[in-house]
Scaffold this motif. Structure first.
Motif, PDB file in Angstrom:
ATOM      1  N   HIS A  74       0.838  -1.193   0.000  1.00  0.00           N
ATOM      2  CA  HIS A  74       0.000   0.000   0.000  1.00  0.00           C
ATOM      3  C   HIS A  74       0.878   1.250   0.000  1.00  0.00           C
ATOM      4  O   HIS A  74       2.036   1.213   0.416  1.00  0.00           O
ATOM      5  N   GLY A  75       0.260   2.336  -0.436  1.00  0.00           N
ATOM      6  CA  GLY A  75       0.986   3.595  -0.547  1.00  0.00           C
ATOM      7  C   GLY A  75       1.278   3.921  -2.001  1.00  0.00           C
ATOM      8  O   GLY A  75       0.938   3.168  -2.923  1.00  0.00           O
ATOM      9  N   THR A  76       1.904   5.054  -2.209  1.00  0.00           N
ATOM     10  CA  THR A  76       2.256   5.499  -3.558  1.00  0.00           C
ATOM     11  C   THR A  76       3.679   6.016  -3.567  1.00  0.00           C
ATOM     12  O   THR A  76       4.232   6.402  -2.525  1.00  0.00           O
ATOM     13  N   LEU A  77       4.275   6.022  -4.742  1.00  0.00           N
ATOM     14  CA  LEU A  77       5.626   6.563  -4.871  1.00  0.00           C
ATOM     15  C   LEU A  77       5.629   8.067  -4.628  1.00  0.00           C
ATOM     16  O   LEU A  77       6.577   8.612  -4.039  1.00  0.00           O
ATOM     17  N   ALA A  78       4.557   8.751  -5.050  1.00  0.00           N
ATOM     18  CA  ALA A  78       4.453  10.187  -4.792  1.00  0.00           C
ATOM     19  C   ALA A  78       4.327  10.459  -3.291  1.00  0.00           C
ATOM     20  O   ALA A  78       4.925  11.420  -2.774  1.00  0.00           O
ATOM     21  N   GLY A  79       3.574   9.633  -2.575  1.00  0.00           N
ATOM     22  CA  GLY A  79       3.475   9.800  -1.134  1.00  0.00           C
ATOM     23  C   GLY A  79       4.786   9.525  -0.435  1.00  0.00           C
ATOM     24  O   GLY A  79       5.112  10.161   0.576  1.00  0.00           O
ATOM     25  N   HIS A  80       5.570   8.574  -0.935  1.00  0.00           N
ATOM     26  CA  HIS A  80       6.882   8.292  -0.359  1.00  0.00           C
ATOM     27  C   HIS A  80       7.821   9.475  -0.570  1.00  0.00           C
ATOM     28  O   HIS A  80       8.582   9.847   0.333  1.00  0.00           O
ATOM     29  N   LEU A  81       7.758  10.076  -1.747  1.00  0.00           N
ATOM     30  CA  LEU A  81       8.586  11.247  -2.022  1.00  0.00           C
ATOM     31  C   LEU A  81       8.176  12.419  -1.153  1.00  0.00           C
ATOM     32  O   LEU A  81       9.032  13.160  -0.643  1.00  0.00           O
ATOM     33  N   ASP A  82       6.882  12.590  -0.948  1.00  0.00           N
ATOM     34  CA  ASP A  82       6.408  13.711  -0.136  1.00  0.00           C
ATOM     35  C   ASP A  82       6.787  13.533   1.338  1.00  0.00           C
ATOM     36  O   ASP A  82       7.064  14.516   2.037  1.00  0.00           O
ATOM     37  N   ALA A  83       6.817  12.288   1.826  1.00  0.00           N
ATOM     38  CA  ALA A  83       7.111  12.051   3.241  1.00  0.00           C
ATOM     39  C   ALA A  83       8.603  12.089   3.543  1.00  0.00           C
ATOM     40  O   ALA A  83       8.996  12.509   4.641  1.00  0.00           O
ATOM     41  N   TYR A  84       9.446  11.678   2.592  1.00  0.00           N
ATOM     42  CA  TYR A  84      10.879  11.547   2.870  1.00  0.00           C
ATOM     43  C   TYR A  84      11.739  12.309   1.857  1.00  0.00           C
ATOM     44  O   TYR A  84      12.873  11.898   1.586  1.00  0.00           O
ATOM     45  N   ARG A  85      11.238  13.403   1.326  1.00  0.00           N
ATOM     46  CA  ARG A  85      12.018  14.154   0.357  1.00  0.00           C
ATOM     47  C   ARG A  85      13.260  14.754   1.022  1.00  0.00           C
ATOM     48  O   ARG A  85      13.251  15.139   2.191  1.00  0.00           O
ATOM     49  N   HIS A  86      14.346  14.802   0.283  1.00  0.00           N
ATOM     50  CA  HIS A  86      15.608  15.327   0.810  1.00  0.00           C
ATOM     51  C   HIS A  86      15.490  16.821   1.033  1.00  0.00           C
ATOM     52  O   HIS A  86      14.814  17.540   0.282  1.00  0.00           O
ATOM     53  N   TRP A  87      16.171  17.305   2.083  1.00  0.00           N
ATOM     54  CA  TRP A  87      16.047  18.727   2.433  1.00  0.00           C
ATOM     55  C   TRP A  87      16.700  19.636   1.395  1.00  0.00           C
ATOM     56  O   TRP A  87      16.372  20.813   1.313  1.00  0.00           O
ATOM     57  N   ASP A  88      17.644  19.110   0.597  1.00  0.00           N
ATOM     58  CA  ASP A  88      18.279  19.920  -0.437  1.00  0.00           C
ATOM     59  C   ASP A  88      17.574  19.818  -1.785  1.00  0.00           C
ATOM     60  O   ASP A  88      18.015  20.449  -2.758  1.00  0.00           O
ATOM     61  N   LEU A  89      16.518  19.043  -1.850  1.00  0.00           N
ATOM     62  CA  LEU A  89      15.803  18.878  -3.108  1.00  0.00           C
ATOM     63  C   LEU A  89      15.034  20.146  -3.451  1.00  0.00           C
ATOM     64  O   LEU A  89      14.422  20.774  -2.582  1.00  0.00           O
ATOM     65  N   ASP A  90      15.077  20.518  -4.709  1.00  0.00           N
ATOM     66  CA  ASP A  90      14.393  21.727  -5.178  1.00  0.00           C
ATOM     67  C   ASP A  90      12.894  21.610  -4.895  1.00  0.00           C
ATOM     68  O   ASP A  90      12.269  20.583  -5.141  1.00  0.00           O
ATOM     69  N   GLN A  91      12.319  22.684  -4.372  1.00  0.00           N
ATOM     70  CA  GLN A  91      10.900  22.683  -4.045  1.00  0.00           C
ATOM     71  C   GLN A  91      10.014  22.573  -5.282  1.00  0.00           C
ATOM     72  O   GLN A  91       8.836  22.220  -5.164  1.00  0.00           O
ATOM     73  N   ALA A  92      10.565  22.837  -6.444  1.00  0.00           N
ATOM     74  CA  ALA A  92       9.778  22.704  -7.664  1.00  0.00           C
ATOM     75  C   ALA A  92       9.576  21.245  -8.039  1.00  0.00           C
ATOM     76  O   ALA A  92       8.690  20.931  -8.849  1.00  0.00           O
ATOM     77  N   ILE A  93      10.366  20.344  -7.455  1.00  0.00           N
ATOM     78  CA  ILE A  93      10.221  18.909  -7.727  1.00  0.00           C
ATOM     79  C   ILE A  93       9.147  18.368  -6.799  1.00  0.00           C
ATOM     80  O   ILE A  93       9.362  18.203  -5.594  1.00  0.00           O
ATOM     81  N   ILE A  94       7.984  18.073  -7.317  1.00  0.00           N
ATOM     82  CA  ILE A  94       6.871  17.605  -6.483  1.00  0.00           C
ATOM     83  C   ILE A  94       6.317  16.259  -6.957  1.00  0.00           C
ATOM     84  O   ILE A  94       5.531  15.641  -6.239  1.00  0.00           O
ATOM     85  N   THR A  95       6.687  15.787  -8.123  1.00  0.00           N
ATOM     86  CA  THR A  95       6.173  14.519  -8.646  1.00  0.00           C
ATOM     87  C   THR A  95       7.341  13.561  -8.894  1.00  0.00           C
ATOM     88  O   THR A  95       8.474  13.994  -9.123  1.00  0.00           O
ATOM     89  N   PRO A  96       7.087  12.258  -8.874  1.00  0.00           N
ATOM     90  CA  PRO A  96       8.155  11.299  -9.174  1.00  0.00           C
ATOM     91  C   PRO A  96       8.724  11.463 -10.582  1.00  0.00           C
ATOM     92  O   PRO A  96       9.919  11.225 -10.805  1.00  0.00           O
ATOM     93  N   GLU A  97       7.893  11.850 -11.548  1.00  0.00           N
ATOM     94  CA  GLU A  97       8.393  12.028 -12.900  1.00  0.00           C
ATOM     95  C   GLU A  97       9.402  13.170 -12.970  1.00  0.00           C
ATOM     96  O   GLU A  97      10.398  13.079 -13.713  1.00  0.00           O
ATOM     97  N   GLN A  98       9.179  14.229 -12.218  1.00  0.00           N
ATOM     98  CA  GLN A  98      10.131  15.329 -12.198  1.00  0.00           C
ATOM     99  C   GLN A  98      11.448  14.912 -11.551  1.00  0.00           C
ATOM    100  O   GLN A  98      12.522  15.303 -11.995  1.00  0.00           O
ATOM    101  N   ALA A  99      11.356  14.097 -10.492  1.00  0.00           N
ATOM    102  CA  ALA A  99      12.577  13.629  -9.833  1.00  0.00           C
ATOM    103  C   ALA A  99      13.375  12.692 -10.719  1.00  0.00           C
ATOM    104  O   ALA A  99      14.595  12.586 -10.583  1.00  0.00           O
ATOM    105  N   ALA A 100      12.710  12.005 -11.647  1.00  0.00           N
ATOM    106  CA  ALA A 100      13.421  11.086 -12.532  1.00  0.00           C
ATOM    107  C   ALA A 100      14.315  11.805 -13.519  1.00  0.00           C
ATOM    108  O   ALA A 100      15.233  11.195 -14.078  1.00  0.00           O
TER     109      ALA A 100
END
Length: 343
Positions: A184-210
């Motif tokens: 259960h869960g989603t990859l987008a939810g995993h990114l939202d919960a554990y996103r790196h503190w240095d990650l650009d705030q404009a990156i909000i979807t898994p496709e953008q992070a790829a």
């Protein structure tokens, strides 16, 4: 025939019990051209209670498999010893001894029902698929392959070799039905919960992070990951007479947060659901592969619970979820031209 074998053989009179009949709906089949691939997902079992429950689950399932292997070994010996019965009606002799997929499943059910502790840790779905796995080994011994070769007599394995608990495939015809180890869960939810503190705030979807460079860190997961909480209420999209949104009781299927393996069988009524958080690779170089396998939950098919020896892990075992996905294997953009050239 020995008393043990008679006890292990399926009862002839099943009128006292009721079983589910054949499926009357259209059977789901994998479409032609649909690929199959498996991705390994490390599980977090650092919490003492979770690790203890996983170990109990393995002990219970190992007991079931060992009992089924011993029953199968005795039934196979009786099958080959009955020369006359085998020459007259080999199929009927196998049915009488319970040497069939359904017969092995009935044996597993009886072992579970007669035991006082197995029902606290396992479910019938797990027992059924464990029996199916034992039957696969027995069938390779009873029936030769195309070259006429048979596999050896079935034998009982050891505890240290028992590393995989087979899971049941998710239903693709009935919504929200996954009877063994649902993810259960989603990859987008995993990114939202554990996103790196240095990650650009404009990156909000898994496709953008790829699309990030390989030296970029996408996730910052703690050393001991917390267990995701089950949602309580969700909005239905309707409005009450007073203008307030209607809500309903939520289930794990409504969980859109970080990825987690959830087992709701066994002793969950007393100790709650067994929730094992998933730990994903944190580098951007692995992120396109994760998007390929995990960004579409409708393609998730089967999850097997696997363990391997690891001296650095708590308890000496590292646990993984082997997720089978209804898609082709991943190939990075750099390797696609080379693989095409080899073809």
């Amino acid at each position: 025939m020995s008393a043990e074998l008679l006890d292990a053989a399926p009862a002839c009179d099943v009128s006292a019990r009721r079983f589910r009949g054949k499926n009357k709906g259209k059977r789901w089949t994998r479409g032609e051209g649909t690929g199959l691939a498996v991705i390994r997902l490390p599980l977090e079992v650092s919490q003492l209670d979770s690790r203890h429950r996983v170990e109990q689950l393995y002990w219970a399932m190992w007991s079931v498999k060992r009992a089924l292997q011993r029953d199968a070994r005795a039934a196979v010996d009786a099958y080959w010893a009955g020369d006359v019965r085998r020459d007259v009606d080999a199929k009927g002799w196998r049915v009488e001894l319970g040497l069939s997929r359904e017969g092995m499943e009935r044996r597993g059910y009886r072992h579970m029902e007669r035991s006082r502790h197995l029902g606290r840790h396992v479910t019938k779905a797990l027992v059924m698929h464990q029996a199916d796995e034992v039957w696969e080994g027995v069938s390779r011994h009873l029936f030769p392959d195309e070259s006429g070769r048979r596999f050896g007599r079935p034998r009982t394995g050891t505890w240290w070799d028992y590393t995989r608990i087979p899971g049941r495939a998710r239903s693709h015809t009935t919504a929200r039905k996954w009877e063994t180890f649902p993810l259960h869960g989603t990859l987008a939810g995993h990114l939202d919960a554990y996103r790196h503190w240095d990650l650009d705030q404009a990156i909000i979807t898994p496709e953008q992070a790829a699309g990030l460079g390989p030296a970029t860190s996408v996730l910052a997961q703690p050393r001991r990951m917390p267990q995701p909480t089950r949602p309580r209420r969700v909005e239905t999209g309707e409005v009450t007479a007073k203008g307030k949104p209607k809500t309903r009781a939520a289930t794990w299927w409504d969980h859109t947060g970080p990825l987690a393996l959830v087992f709701t069988g066994g002793a969950h009524s007393q100790r709650g659901d067994l929730v094992l958080p998933v730990r994903l690779p944190s580098g951007a170089g692995r992120w396109p592969r994760l998007v390929h396998f995990l960004n579409n939950p409708t393609t998730w098919h089967t999850v097997d619970l696997v363990r391997r020896r690891d001296a650095s892990s708590p308890g000496g075992w590292a646990y993984e979820a082997h997720l089978m996905v209804l898609t082709s294997g991943y190939a990075s953009p750099a390797t696609k031209p080379r693989s095409t050239g080899r073809l």
